[in-house]
Design a protein around this motif. Structure first.
Motif, PDB file in Angstrom:
ATOM      1  N   ILE A 267      47.745  47.994  43.513  1.00 21.85           N
ATOM      2  CA  ILE A 267      46.479  47.683  42.852  1.00 21.85           C
ATOM      3  C   ILE A 267      46.473  46.261  42.287  1.00 21.85           C
ATOM      4  O   ILE A 267      45.450  45.566  42.344  1.00 21.85           O
ATOM      5  N   VAL A 268      47.599  45.784  41.758  1.00 22.92           N
ATOM      6  CA  VAL A 268      47.598  44.398  41.272  1.00 22.92           C
ATOM      7  C   VAL A 268      47.560  43.413  42.439  1.00 22.92           C
ATOM      8  O   VAL A 268      47.085  42.282  42.289  1.00 22.92           O
ATOM      9  N   LEU A 269      48.031  43.834  43.621  1.00 20.34           N
ATOM     10  CA  LEU A 269      47.849  42.987  44.798  1.00 20.34           C
ATOM     11  C   LEU A 269      46.366  42.860  45.136  1.00 20.34           C
ATOM     12  O   LEU A 269      45.909  41.797  45.569  1.00 20.34           O
ATOM     13  N   LEU A 270      45.610  43.940  44.915  1.00 20.31           N
ATOM     14  CA  LEU A 270      44.160  43.857  45.085  1.00 20.31           C
ATOM     15  C   LEU A 270      43.538  42.969  44.017  1.00 20.31           C
ATOM     16  O   LEU A 270      42.563  42.251  44.269  1.00 20.31           O
ATOM     17  N   SER A 271      44.092  43.000  42.799  1.00 16.60           N
ATOM     18  CA  SER A 271      43.540  42.147  41.741  1.00 16.60           C
ATOM     19  C   SER A 271      43.718  40.675  42.090  1.00 16.60           C
ATOM     20  O   SER A 271      42.873  39.838  41.756  1.00 16.60           O
ATOM     21  N   ALA A 272      44.826  40.347  42.764  1.00 14.91           N
ATOM     22  CA  ALA A 272      45.045  38.967  43.211  1.00 14.91           C
ATOM     23  C   ALA A 272      44.001  38.566  44.246  1.00 14.91           C
ATOM     24  O   ALA A 272      43.481  37.439  44.236  1.00 14.91           O
ATOM     25  N   LYS A 273      43.689  39.475  45.138  1.00 19.32           N
ATOM     26  CA  LYS A 273      42.667  39.211  46.157  1.00 19.32           C
ATOM     27  C   LYS A 273      41.313  38.965  45.496  1.00 19.32           C
ATOM     28  O   LYS A 273      40.594  38.020  45.854  1.00 19.32           O
ATOM     29  N   ILE A 274      40.967  39.815  44.526  1.00 20.45           N
ATOM     30  CA  ILE A 274      39.683  39.664  43.841  1.00 20.45           C
ATOM     31  C   ILE A 274      39.624  38.334  43.088  1.00 20.45           C
ATOM     32  O   ILE A 274      38.636  37.595  43.170  1.00 20.45           O
ATOM     33  N   ALA A 275      40.704  38.005  42.358  1.00 14.81           N
ATOM     34  CA  ALA A 275      40.706  36.779  41.546  1.00 14.81           C
ATOM     35  C   ALA A 275      40.555  35.533  42.406  1.00 14.81           C
ATOM     36  O   ALA A 275      39.788  34.619  42.073  1.00 14.81           O
ATOM     37  N   THR A 276      41.279  35.494  43.511  1.00 15.69           N
ATOM     38  CA  THR A 276      41.219  34.298  44.358  1.00 15.69           C
ATOM     39  C   THR A 276      39.854  34.185  45.050  1.00 15.69           C
ATOM     40  O   THR A 276      39.326  33.081  45.221  1.00 15.69           O
ATOM     41  N   GLU A 277      39.282  35.316  45.435  1.00 17.59           N
ATOM     42  CA  GLU A 277      37.958  35.270  46.057  1.00 17.59           C
ATOM     43  C   GLU A 277      36.893  34.857  45.049  1.00 17.59           C
ATOM     44  O   GLU A 277      35.944  34.137  45.404  1.00 17.59           O
ATOM     45  N   GLU A 278      37.040  35.263  43.800  1.00 16.92           N
ATOM     46  CA  GLU A 278      36.119  34.824  42.753  1.00 16.92           C
ATOM     47  C   GLU A 278      36.216  33.305  42.555  1.00 16.92           C
ATOM     48  O   GLU A 278      35.202  32.621  42.406  1.00 16.92           O
ATOM     49  N   LEU A 279      37.435  32.793  42.522  1.00 15.10           N
ATOM     50  CA  LEU A 279      37.631  31.349  42.367  1.00 15.10           C
ATOM     51  C   LEU A 279      36.987  30.596  43.535  1.00 15.10           C
ATOM     52  O   LEU A 279      36.245  29.624  43.338  1.00 15.10           O
ATOM     53  N   MET A 280      37.261  31.054  44.747  1.00 16.16           N
ATOM     54  CA  MET A 280      36.730  30.355  45.923  1.00 16.16           C
ATOM     55  C   MET A 280      35.215  30.493  46.022  1.00 16.16           C
ATOM     56  O   MET A 280      34.529  29.587  46.514  1.00 16.16           O
ATOM     57  N   LEU A 281      34.677  31.605  45.547  1.00 19.25           N
ATOM     58  CA  LEU A 281      33.223  31.768  45.511  1.00 19.25           C
ATOM     59  C   LEU A 281      32.592  30.714  44.605  1.00 19.25           C
ATOM     60  O   LEU A 281      31.594  30.067  44.964  1.00 19.25           O
ATOM     61  N   ASP A 282      33.196  30.510  43.426  1.00 12.72           N
ATOM     62  CA  ASP A 282      32.685  29.499  42.503  1.00 12.72           C
ATOM     63  C   ASP A 282      32.832  28.089  43.075  1.00 12.72           C
ATOM     64  O   ASP A 282      32.014  27.202  42.796  1.00 12.72           O
ATOM     65  N   ASP A 283      33.860  27.899  43.869  1.00 10.75           N
ATOM     66  CA  ASP A 283      34.134  26.571  44.429  1.00 10.75           C
ATOM     67  C   ASP A 283      33.401  26.337  45.745  1.00 10.75           C
ATOM     68  O   ASP A 283      33.516  25.262  46.336  1.00 10.75           O
ATOM     69  N   GLY A 284      32.703  27.361  46.223  1.00  5.14           N
ATOM     70  CA  GLY A 284      31.966  27.221  47.472  1.00  5.14           C
ATOM     71  C   GLY A 284      32.827  27.230  48.716  1.00  5.14           C
ATOM     72  O   GLY A 284      32.405  26.751  49.777  1.00  5.14           O
ATOM     73  N   THR A 285      34.036  27.790  48.619  1.00  2.00           N
ATOM     74  CA  THR A 285      34.946  27.793  49.766  1.00  2.00           C
ATOM     75  C   THR A 285      35.270  29.200  50.267  1.00  2.00           C
ATOM     76  O   THR A 285      36.081  29.360  51.166  1.00  2.00           O
ATOM     77  N   PHE A 286      34.637  30.217  49.686  1.00  3.15           N
ATOM     78  CA  PHE A 286      35.006  31.586  50.046  1.00  3.15           C
ATOM     79  C   PHE A 286      34.529  31.949  51.438  1.00  3.15           C
ATOM     80  O   PHE A 286      33.375  31.738  51.802  1.00  3.15           O
ATOM     81  N   GLN A 287      35.460  32.497  52.218  1.00  3.08           N
ATOM     82  CA  GLN A 287      35.158  33.064  53.526  1.00  3.08           C
ATOM     83  C   GLN A 287      35.842  34.406  53.612  1.00  3.08           C
ATOM     84  O   GLN A 287      36.973  34.565  53.138  1.00  3.08           O
TER      85      GLN A 287
END
Length: 523
Positions: free
Chosen positions: A484-504
């Motif tokens: 589950i914390v591995l999923l939290s890492a996925k969520i956190a990084t996707e949130e960061l990239m979403l804010d930065d306009g780089t999420f794919q």
């Protein structure tokens, strides 16, 4: 994609390492700052007189989530974390002298035979439980566990409320199991796993009975070298990708200027960054690292102290002068005579007269973890966190729990004189988890996953009142436990990239548990 923006990750725990790898793969320049001298956080290693012990996590479930971070980087996970499926998954022991034993197999046919041996009618109930909880598992997996709740209406909309109702979270785990199973032994086998995430089955949401379902349907695995191999493998991969880790470097503050995280402070030195990802335990981070009052938002010091925390653990690491052939399994669970009283005592802060405990013998699978012809025993006793405990952790308390464990173990054939076989011995107490690993209140699993501290009501990855700051780990959504914390890492990084306009969306193909189970049902 924007290249070379700098991200600082605070803490080289599981979620911190996984976040750093994901961001490094995405083209960011990532640096990890870790207060200790080795990676892993609670997923660490004890080196002791020729014996090696996993410090904390030890049971591998949902191996695809472990493998995903390596696949994301274009690597073969088998080159980093070679795994083997365990059969039996574990042995369970009942009775005052642990004389009643059952092997819990990863082979479903053998498992059903074992359950029929215990109680045939309740085996029917077990199959009904599986069918019901599997449906709820699908809902949780597809709608809650892999997504953030950034805004109010991310949860409070008709579709999500309908999905939430399907989870049927209002009842507790024990009540749900009791609808289908009456035999106390079978009930205990299905309910104790909520302690994997630090919550009582008698008060925790019934959804958490998905944990034993995952074990029964998909099995338990062992990573060669023990769980710590996962930590060192992620460290190795991160460095191969060009990332930097600074050990024995404790972060004193997350620097916030104008409502935005701009870096970290190490003593008097400020290290600038475009983004900060914090893997330190969320309550600890909010109380001691985020010093800007506005950036704390609702998580004031008073709020942090009022929140509910998971149980903690007392751990014993024993180097033994022999092999233990009388113990067949790598993982072994010993139940108290009255499990309800035992668990209620944990969450009421009581010293436990008849504690349940867990025994892990990694050297059965990997003899290199102990000297030749010897075993290392890892023993975990769930106990109260420091804010709940009505007693002090001192030499007398350690001796108290040590004696309770050996009294029960000495009733097993081949273990009658177990204390005489000890050649090396050390411990971890709740105080150690607090002081060495910044676990707030010594709570090993972070914030307790109560109904009001889960999903959208749990701390989220993106800071609410501070831009460019993200959190990951067991106290954040979706919760505790290595997968589950591995999923939290996925969520956190996707949130960061979403804010930065780089999420794919990730193009990595990860085997789906749901698809695998659907195929099994159809066949």
């Amino acid at each position: 994609m924007k290249k070379n923006k700098k991200v600082i990750v605070i803490g080289a725990g599981v979620a911190g390492l996984a976040s750093a790898i994901r961001l490094q793969v995405a083209g960011y320049q990532v640096e990890i700052y870790e207060k200790n001298q080795t990676p892993g956080g609670k997923m660490n290693r004890i080196h002791q007189d020729g014996y090696q012990f996993d410090l904390g996590p030890s049971i591998v479930m949902m191996p695809e989530l472990y493998q995903e971070v390596f696949k994301l980087a274009g690597k073969n996970p088998d080159d980093y974390i070679p795994m083997e499926k365990l059969d039996p998954m574990y042995d369970v022991f009942f009775g005052a002298q642990a004389t009643e034993k059952y092997a819990i197999s990863s082979d479903f046919i053998d498992l059903i035979k074992t359950f029929e041996q215990i109680n045939e009618r309740d085996t029917e109930g077990f199959l009904t439980y599986l069918q019901k909880i599997y449906k709820r598992f699908n809902v949780a997996k597809n709608h809650f566990l892999q997504r953030p709740f950034r805004h109010f209406f991310d949860f409070y909309n008709p579709y999500m409320i309908w999905q939430g109702l399907k989870l049927r979270t209002l009842g507790n785990a024990d009540a749900f199991i009791s609808q289908h199973i009456k035999d106390e032994r079978l009930k205990q086998m299905l309910s104790f796993q909520t302690l994997y995430i630090g919550v009582s089955p008698y008060s925790g949401p019934s959804l958490y009975t998905i944990i034993p379902m995952i074990e029964f349907m998909y099995g338990v695995w062992f990573i060669k070298g023990g769980m710590y191999t996962m930590a060192t493998a992620m460290e190795r991969l991160f460095k191969e990708l060009g990332g930097n880790i600074y050990y024995q470097t404790e972060v004193d503050e997350i620097v916030v200027k104008g409502g935005r995280a701009t870096g970290i402070r190490l003593n008097k030195e400020v290290v600038a960054a475009d983004f900060v990802v914090c893997n330190a335990d969320f309550p600890h981070a909010m109380k001691f690292l985020v010093k800007d009052t506005k950036a704390k938002g609702k998580y004031t010091d008073a709020k942090i102290d009022k929140m509910k925390y998971s149980c903690s653990c007392f751990l014993m690491y024993l180097g033994m002068d022999k092999k233990y052939e009388h113990l067949d399994a790598v993982h072994n669970f010993f139940f108290s005579e009255d499990l309800r009283q035992n668990i209620e005592g944990i969450f009421n802060g009581e010293k436990l007269e008849d504690p349940s405990f867990y025994l892990y013998i990694a050297s059965k699978m990997d003899p290199s973890l102990a000297p030749k012809d010897k075993d290392g025993l890892y023993i975990l006793v769930p106990v109260s966190d420091l804010s709940t405990s009505q007693y002090e952790w001192d030499e007398q308390t350690v001796s108290f729990y040590r004696n309770k464990v050996f009294t029960k173990l000495s009733g097993i054939e081949g273990l009658e004189h177990i204390e005489n076989d000890i050649v090396s011995e050390s411990y971890m107490t709740p105080i150690d988890f607090k002081e060495k690993l910044n676990a707030y209140n010594g709570a090993c699993f972070g914030l307790r996953p109560t109904l009001t501290q889960s999903n959208h009501m749990r701390p989220q990855s993106k800071a609410k009142k501070c831009e460019n700051l993200y959190f990951t780990g067991s106290s954040t959504h979706p919760g505790a436990g290595v997968p589950i914390v591995l999923l939290s890492a996925k969520i956190a990084t996707e949130e960061l990239m979403l804010d930065d306009g780089t999420f794919q969306n990730s193009k990595v193909e990860v085997k789906s548990y749901v698809n695998e189970a659907d195929a099994a049902v159809k066949s």
